[in-house]
Design an enzyme around this catalytic site. Structure first.
Site, PDB file in Angstrom:
ATOM      1  N   SER A 183       4.207  -5.473   7.497  1.00 52.85           N
ATOM      2  CA  SER A 183       5.167  -5.695   6.401  1.00 52.85           C
ATOM      3  C   SER A 183       6.494  -5.029   6.740  1.00 52.85           C
ATOM      4  O   SER A 183       6.525  -3.858   7.139  1.00 52.85           O
ATOM      5  CB  SER A 183       4.640  -5.112   5.089  1.00 52.85           C
ATOM      6  N   GLU A 266      -0.483  10.824  -7.216  1.00 56.47           N
ATOM      7  CA  GLU A 266      -1.336  10.294  -8.289  1.00 56.47           C
ATOM      8  C   GLU A 266      -1.783   8.901  -7.854  1.00 56.47           C
ATOM      9  O   GLU A 266      -1.020   8.155  -7.244  1.00 56.47           O
ATOM     10  CB  GLU A 266      -0.605  10.321  -9.637  1.00 56.47           C
TER      11      GLU A 266
HETATM   12  C1  LIG Z   1       0.454  -8.974   2.202  1.00 52.11           C
HETATM   13  C2  LIG Z   1      -0.182  -8.137   3.257  1.00 52.11           C
HETATM   14  C3  LIG Z   1       0.531  -7.079   3.789  1.00 52.11           C
HETATM   15  C4  LIG Z   1      -0.029  -6.301   4.797  1.00 52.11           C
HETATM   16  N1  LIG Z   1       0.732  -5.309   5.365  1.00 52.11           N
HETATM   17  C5  LIG Z   1       0.231  -4.595   6.403  1.00 52.11           C
HETATM   18  C6  LIG Z   1       1.036  -3.637   7.078  1.00 52.11           C
HETATM   19  O1  LIG Z   1       2.205  -3.421   6.741  1.00 52.11           O
HETATM   20  N2  LIG Z   1       0.510  -2.969   8.145  1.00 52.11           N
HETATM   21  C7  LIG Z   1      -0.770  -3.159   8.539  1.00 52.11           C
HETATM   22  O2  LIG Z   1      -1.194  -2.507   9.485  1.00 52.11           O
HETATM   23  N3  LIG Z   1      -1.580  -4.082   7.932  1.00 52.11           N
HETATM   24  C8  LIG Z   1      -1.089  -4.800   6.881  1.00 52.11           C
HETATM   25  N4  LIG Z   1      -1.876  -5.745   6.256  1.00 52.11           N
HETATM   26  C9  LIG Z   1      -3.209  -6.019   6.803  1.00 52.11           C
HETATM   27  C10 LIG Z   1      -4.354  -5.596   5.886  1.00 52.11           C
HETATM   28  O3  LIG Z   1      -4.526  -4.210   5.916  1.00 52.11           O
HETATM   29  C11 LIG Z   1      -5.599  -6.360   6.388  1.00 52.11           C
HETATM   30  O4  LIG Z   1      -5.369  -7.727   6.201  1.00 52.11           O
HETATM   31  C12 LIG Z   1      -6.848  -5.953   5.649  1.00 52.11           C
HETATM   32  O5  LIG Z   1      -7.199  -4.630   5.944  1.00 52.11           O
HETATM   33  C13 LIG Z   1      -8.024  -6.886   6.005  1.00 52.11           C
HETATM   34  O6  LIG Z   1      -8.174  -6.991   7.375  1.00 52.11           O
HETATM   35  P1  LIG Z   1      -8.247  -8.409   8.091  1.00 52.11           P
HETATM   36  O7  LIG Z   1      -7.137  -9.251   7.596  1.00 52.11           O
HETATM   37  O8  LIG Z   1      -8.348  -8.174   9.569  1.00 52.11           O
HETATM   38  O9  LIG Z   1      -9.598  -9.073   7.590  1.00 52.11           O
HETATM   39  P2  LIG Z   1     -11.066  -8.745   8.109  1.00 52.11           P
HETATM   40  O10 LIG Z   1     -11.287  -7.265   8.113  1.00 52.11           O
HETATM   41  O11 LIG Z   1     -11.330  -9.492   9.365  1.00 52.11           O
HETATM   42  O12 LIG Z   1     -11.928  -9.374   6.943  1.00 52.11           O
HETATM   43  C14 LIG Z   1     -12.188 -10.779   6.844  1.00 52.11           C
HETATM   44  C15 LIG Z   1     -13.108 -10.994   5.643  1.00 52.11           C
HETATM   45  O13 LIG Z   1     -14.369 -10.299   5.889  1.00 52.11           O
HETATM   46  C16 LIG Z   1     -14.611  -9.384   4.832  1.00 52.11           C
HETATM   47  N5  LIG Z   1     -15.221  -8.164   5.386  1.00 52.11           N
HETATM   48  C17 LIG Z   1     -14.813  -7.450   6.460  1.00 52.11           C
HETATM   49  N6  LIG Z   1     -15.617  -6.390   6.645  1.00 52.11           N
HETATM   50  C18 LIG Z   1     -16.541  -6.418   5.657  1.00 52.11           C
HETATM   51  C19 LIG Z   1     -17.628  -5.568   5.303  1.00 52.11           C
HETATM   52  N7  LIG Z   1     -17.925  -4.468   5.990  1.00 52.11           N
HETATM   53  N8  LIG Z   1     -18.365  -5.923   4.202  1.00 52.11           N
HETATM   54  C20 LIG Z   1     -18.060  -7.037   3.470  1.00 52.11           C
HETATM   55  N9  LIG Z   1     -17.039  -7.879   3.774  1.00 52.11           N
HETATM   56  C21 LIG Z   1     -16.283  -7.570   4.844  1.00 52.11           C
HETATM   57  C22 LIG Z   1     -13.248  -9.052   4.256  1.00 52.11           C
HETATM   58  O14 LIG Z   1     -13.348  -8.601   2.928  1.00 52.11           O
HETATM   59  C23 LIG Z   1     -12.542 -10.404   4.357  1.00 52.11           C
HETATM   60  O15 LIG Z   1     -12.905 -11.223   3.279  1.00 52.11           O
HETATM   61  C24 LIG Z   1      -1.348  -6.546   5.244  1.00 52.11           C
HETATM   62  C25 LIG Z   1      -2.079  -7.601   4.690  1.00 52.11           C
HETATM   63  C26 LIG Z   1      -1.506  -8.390   3.705  1.00 52.11           C
HETATM   64  C27 LIG Z   1      -2.309  -9.511   3.142  1.00 52.11           C
END
Ligand SMILES: Cc1cc2nc3c(=O)[nH]c(=O)nc-3n(C[C@H](O)[C@H](O)[C@H](O)COP(=O)(O)OP(=O)(O)OC[C@H]3O[C@@H](n4cnc5c(N)ncnc54)[C@H](O)[C@@H]3O)c2cc1C
Length: 414
Positions: A183, A266
């Site tokens: 972001s 908080e």
């Molecule tokens: C608008 C937006 C802004 C963001 N900004 C930033 C940023 O500035 N910097 C940054 O570093 N990241 C950022 N992110 C990334 C965000 O932190 C990740 O998208 C988030 O942590 C999920 O990781 P992923 O997208 O790799 O999905 P994944 O971890 O691959 O997950 C895919 C699906 O599997 C499910 N899943 C995964 N593991 C499990 C589990 N153990 N049990 C059950 N279900 C599971 C998840 O819930 C999801 O539905 C941003 C994301 C968004 C949408």
């Protein structure tokens, strides 16, 4: 007004003490009431009129922003949770709660984000004196954007599996890899980066926390448009990027533990709860006064709107419970924060869906279309599309449910 948990007791007829359970005391103490009044007065007198919540940060630094930040800075209210010696106001969690509540009620924009919420606290706790002098003052000017280079294409929820490599070479580290969903990466001056410095160590232990100058040779930022067609996040590529060793925060290979630093913030998300309630109130106002509304002809839709109002009130109660735990017990909330995050973000999506139903065909208008109708209704279409990301960013709803199940309900891990 806040929830102060206290056991209500009374003496029964036979003289024994009966505990009737927790009750809620919504009243401010006299100090809290005075502080709330001070914040309200400040906003009333100093906040520039006509500035929306989205101003500043990714919304751009429009007219009036600098003057507003200067007024906040004069009170040390740009980063109110930071200790005073670093330019913060050293507010207690209860003061932060009241401050955040009033700012949200007034719908005024705030400087901050990753700079005040993540980078600053990490530097305050783990940075060297030189690092603090270099980075902290400019965060307080409200215009220096930081981004967070944590997530990668293969590492989001399981962040510790990240693969971006940083290899020591003389006085530098050479970084190769890719970050995603960054972001504000296109506007940021600095990034807080997690990179793997020891691939042989167990996955949480070989990660180091760096500050990266986003202008460094080898850093490429590519835009990703979100589904609301806004440029908010990016892919960031690192090709032989040299980062001086002075840019490590804390110790090499200890970055994972630094990434958890948040100071005494908080964590009630009262701003989110207030925003949800205001969203429903705005919708009711619009529906009452507007001929396009489907409300008069659709009883179930009226019920749905009432449900949203009740749910927004529940979200506020959750925030009150969290701040009570923090203020009374002095501990950071655990699964309670996950409950509030999951509930609040899913509520945002429900409110947006209800809004689109209320507006009927007008719900398809976009703020980018011309005309008064578009700017009035387009806001709801934007919310409908943008709120989908709410249950992903900051930890997905599934991950929150896992935390609630294991830490809240004590269920075994799957
Ligand atoms: C608008 C937006 C802004 C963001 N900004 C930033 C940023 O500035 N910097 C940054 O570093 N990241 C950022 N992110 C990334 C965000 O932190 C990740 O998208 C988030 O942590 C999920 O990781 P992923 O997208 O790799 O999905 P994944 O971890 O691959 O997950 C895919 C699906 O599997 C499910 N899943 C995964 N593991 C499990 C589990 N153990 N049990 C059950 N279900 C599971 C998840 O819930 C999801 O539905 C941003 C994301 C968004 C949408």
């Amino acid at each position: 007004m806040y929830l102060r948990l206290a056991s209500r007791t009374r003496i029964s007829d036979n003289g024994s003490t009966l505990v009737l359970g927790d009750h809620m005391d919504y009243r401010d103490t006299s100090d809290e009431a005075a502080f709330r009044e001070e914040v309200r007065e400040f906003i009333k007198n100093e906040a520039p009129k006509g500035m929306g919540r989205g101003e500043g940060g990714f919304g751009g630094f429009g007219e009036g922003w600098k003057a507003w930040v200067k007024k906040l800075a004069d009170r040390r209210w740009v980063a109110p949770a930071w200790p005073e010696e670093y330019g913060g106001a050293g507010m207690s969690v209860m003061e932060q709660f009241i401050f955040n509540w009033e700012m949200a009620e007034a719908r005024v924009p705030r400087p901050g984000g990753i700079a005040t919420g993540f980078a600053g606290p990490t530097l305050i706790v783990h940075g060297t004196e030189d690092q603090k002098q270099k980075y902290l003052p400019e965060i307080l000017d409200g215009e220096t954007i930081w981004c967070q280079g944590y997530s990668e294409p293969g590492s989001g929820s399981d962040l510790a599996s990240l693969q971006t490599r940083a290899i020591r070479d003389g006085d530098d580290y050479v970084v190769n890899g890719q970050k995603i969903w960054t972001s504000g990466g296109h506007l940021a001056k600095w990034m807080i980066l997690l990179a793997r410095t020891d691939p042989e160590a167990p996955k949480h232990r070989g990660i180091t926390y760096f500050v990266v100058d986003m202008k460094s040779p080898g850093v490429t930022v590519r835009p990703l448009m979100n589904m609301a067609y806004n440029h908010e996040f990016n892919e960031v590529f690192f090709e032989d990027v040299r980062i001086p060793k002075e840019n490590i925060i804390g110790e090499e290979n200890r970055g994972w533990y630094l990434a958890q630093t948040t100071l005494s913030f908080e964590r009630s998300n009262i701003g989110g709860a207030v925003g949800a309630r205001q969203g429903v109130e705005d919708l009711v106002k619009l529906a009452r006064s507007n001929p396009v509304s489907k409300l008069s002809s659709n009883l179930s839709l009226r019920h749905e709107l009432v449900d949203r109002m009740v749910e927004a009130s529940v979200a506020t109660q959750m925030s009150l419970k969290i701040i009570s735990i923090q203020a009374k017990e002095g501990v950071a909330p655990g699964h309670e924060a996950s409950v509030a995050k999951m509930y609040g973000t899913e509520l945002n999506q429900r409110i947006a869906r209800t809004a689109i139903k209320v507006l009927g065909m007008h719900g398809q208008l976009d703020t980018k279309n011309e005309g008064v109708d578009a700017s009035t209704y387009g806001r709801y279409k934007y919310q409908y599309l943008r709120s989908i990301a709410n249950t992903i960013e900051g930890g997905t709803s599934e991950i929150q449910r896992n935390i609630i199940a294991t830490r809240g309900l004590g269920l075994p891990r799957a």
